[in-house]
Design an enzyme around this catalytic site. Structure first.
Site, PDB file in Angstrom:
ATOM      1  N   CYS A  85     -89.192 -25.498 -50.320  1.00 15.83           N
ATOM      2  CA  CYS A  85     -88.620 -26.446 -49.862  1.00 15.83           C
ATOM      3  C   CYS A  85     -87.657 -26.077 -47.899  1.00 15.83           C
ATOM      4  O   CYS A  85     -88.866 -25.921 -47.178  1.00 15.83           O
ATOM      5  CB  CYS A  85     -87.329 -27.065 -50.618  1.00 15.83           C
ATOM      6  SG  CYS A  85     -87.113 -29.010 -49.706  1.00 15.83           S
ATOM      7  N   HIS A 186     -90.604 -28.473 -54.979  1.00 16.69           N
ATOM      8  CA  HIS A 186     -89.200 -27.962 -55.987  1.00 16.69           C
ATOM      9  C   HIS A 186     -89.471 -26.990 -57.727  1.00 16.69           C
ATOM     10  O   HIS A 186     -89.869 -28.009 -58.394  1.00 16.69           O
ATOM     11  CB  HIS A 186     -88.092 -28.858 -56.207  1.00 16.69           C
ATOM     12  CG  HIS A 186     -87.268 -29.004 -55.526  1.00 16.69           C
ATOM     13  ND1 HIS A 186     -86.474 -27.988 -54.676  1.00 16.69           N
ATOM     14  CD2 HIS A 186     -87.168 -29.684 -54.001  1.00 16.69           C
ATOM     15  CE1 HIS A 186     -86.134 -28.484 -53.155  1.00 16.69           C
ATOM     16  NE2 HIS A 186     -86.618 -29.717 -53.387  1.00 16.69           N
ATOM     17  N   GLU A 188     -89.158 -25.676 -59.723  1.00 15.52           N
ATOM     18  CA  GLU A 188     -87.399 -25.757 -60.696  1.00 15.52           C
ATOM     19  C   GLU A 188     -87.710 -26.796 -61.175  1.00 15.52           C
ATOM     20  O   GLU A 188     -86.830 -27.167 -62.089  1.00 15.52           O
ATOM     21  CB  GLU A 188     -86.177 -25.527 -60.560  1.00 15.52           C
ATOM     22  CG  GLU A 188     -85.587 -26.081 -59.073  1.00 15.52           C
ATOM     23  CD  GLU A 188     -86.086 -26.043 -56.863  1.00 15.52           C
ATOM     24  OE1 GLU A 188     -87.013 -25.595 -57.565  1.00 15.52           O
ATOM     25  OE2 GLU A 188     -85.476 -26.190 -56.428  1.00 15.52           O
TER      26      GLU A 188
END
Lengths: 205, 251
Positions: A85, A186, A188
């Site tokens: 990001c 992202h 994650e």
């Protein structure tokens, strides 16, 4: 590559105070990928791979990174580096967010989405990622969706682009220059596709 | 193409999920972590946890719950309920929450939106608005619809956007609980007046209602609670149905 090679790899997370990293460490834990924090230059040596996380304002993030004194050492790295990001945006030359000069490893620019294209800002949610044949995307389904949340994007440049996405205009969802990788989404927070990508990164040599 | 998001909403009290949840293979329907993981696996795009705890222990319990959820969950989630100051939000961010949702605290102190956006970025700040139709106009309500304010819904939402809201969660109290469908007229009107994502809430009773809200209003996401908790609508079926109607979803 076998399991043993993987287990020797350890990711160093650059800890410079730009956003929370709890979700990232949680995702690495779930994948059984070991990691530690990078607080100073000596720490960079301890790890086989480096992640530069980042949420929030790119200009402010760059200032925080400069305060750690790590910028030149990061530029000189030859091991695999992944910016996530804002961490990816920092790898570029410049961001329109705060009109900030960034690390400048990848000679491209970070720009603000254009409202005139009739899109909502931020670009928030799951979008299809059109990736090239790159080891970061091994075993990821073609056009898999990843979770994005951002108001600034990295301009598409075929030399560095390894995955593109369209929102208003086409831009880079992932870039690579030599050992430096960056993803705008992202991983994650991107379900199984994101977990696979983190695993892939940890195995890049 | 950016997908339309499907968001189950879970009520939490004292760190436990409440309201009947009806998944057959759930060992503990009150465990937010297990429930969240279950929804993620079914294909939910995001989750919202609404804290309805009223005790002094609230903050501590909530932080622990958020950490447990963040450790297990691989999709984004929002925490709402009882957030009145920067410190509340910061604790939740550090515990792994992707977004926070504020409602009455924002109405009482609109500057809070601005402060939160400045501190953590607009992407972190969801402004939840409960609205009711009274005498031909839409009015913002607080306390679950019991307290009418002097703010007109459309005006307040525009103000929230200007102050730095990154997303609006709009619940029609007239439609909430009716299972008669979303308030498409209002959602369409609001959606056309702002340039940030909007989550439709209140009234979902069938898969057709989700199709309708996405076809008629171009909202970005739809939220529901009971139809998912009681297993009346299964998320994989819903996504197939939306996809059949050419609505972009993540499958």
């Amino acid at each position: 590559m076998n399991e043993n090679t993987t287990s020797n790899n350890t990711i160093g997370i650059v800890n410079y105070g730009a956003g929370n990293i709890f979700s990232l460490t949680a995702a690495l834990d779930r994948q059984g990928i070991s990691y530690g924090m990078v607080n100073n230059e000596a720490d960079l040596e301890k790890y086989s791979h480096i992640i530069i996380p980042g949420v929030g304002h790119a200009g402010a993030a760059m200032q925080k990174l400069q305060q750690t004194g790590l910028v030149e050492a990061i530029k000189a790295l030859t091991k695999p580096v992944l910016g996530i990001c804002v961490g990816m945006q920092l790898l570029t030359d410049h961001s329109e967010e705060g009109n900030a000069d960034l690390i400048g490893i990848v000679p491209i620019k970070t720009k603000l989405f254009d409202k005139a294209l009739g899109i909502k800002i931020p670009h928030m949610g799951w979008n299809n990622v059109n990736f090239t044949n790159n080891s970061l995307f091994t075993n990821v389904k073609p056009l898999a969706q990843f979770y994005f949340v951002h108001s600034y994007f990295i301009e598409y440049n075929p030399i560095f682009d390894i995955a593109s996405v369209t929102y208003g205009n086409k831009f880079s969802a992932a870039i690579q220059k030599n050992n430096f990788f960056g993803v705008q989404f992202h991983p994650e927070k991107s379900g199984e596709a994101g977990e696979q990508l983190l695993k892939n990164f940890s195995m890049i040599r | 193409m950016l997908s339309k998001r499907i968001i189950p909403c879970l009520d939490v009290k004292d760190g436990r999920t409440v309201k009947g949840v009806n998944f057959v293979d759930l060992r503990d329907a009150g465990d937010p972590v297990e429930l969240a993981a279950q929804y993620a696996q079914q294909g939910a795009d995001e989750l919202v946890f609404l804290d309805i705890t009223a005790t002094h222990e609230r903050r501590k319990t909530m932080i622990e719950m958020v950490k447990s959820v963040a450790r297990q969950l691989n999709i984004p989630f929002t925490i709402g309920g009882g957030i009145t100051e920067i410190a509340d939000a910061e604790a939740l961010l550090n515990a792994g929450a992707d977004k926070i949702s504020i409602n009455s605290a924002a109405v009482r102190n609109p500057k809070l939106i601005e402060e939160l956006a400045k501190a953590f970025g607009v992407q972190f700040v969801v402004v939840a608005v409960d609205t009711k139709h009274v005498d031909g106009k839409n009015w913002v309500h607080l306390n679950g619809g019991r307290l009418m304010t002097e703010l007109q819904t459309e005006t307040w939402i525009k103000q929230a956007e200007q102050l730095g809201a990154g997303e609006i969660l709009l619940t029609s109290m007239d439609h909430d609980g009716t299972k008669a469908g979303f308030d498409c007229n209002l959602l369409k009107k609001v959606n056309e007046s702002i340039n940030i994502p909007i989550i439709a809430s209140g009234g979902a009773g069938s898969m057709a209602h989700f199709t309708e809200v996405f076809q008629k209003t171009n909202v970005d996401a739809a939220l529901a609670a009971s139809v998912f908790h009681y297993g009346e609508i299964l998320i994989p079926d819903l996504k197939q149905e939306l996809s059949r109607h050419q609505i972009p979803v993540r499958i």
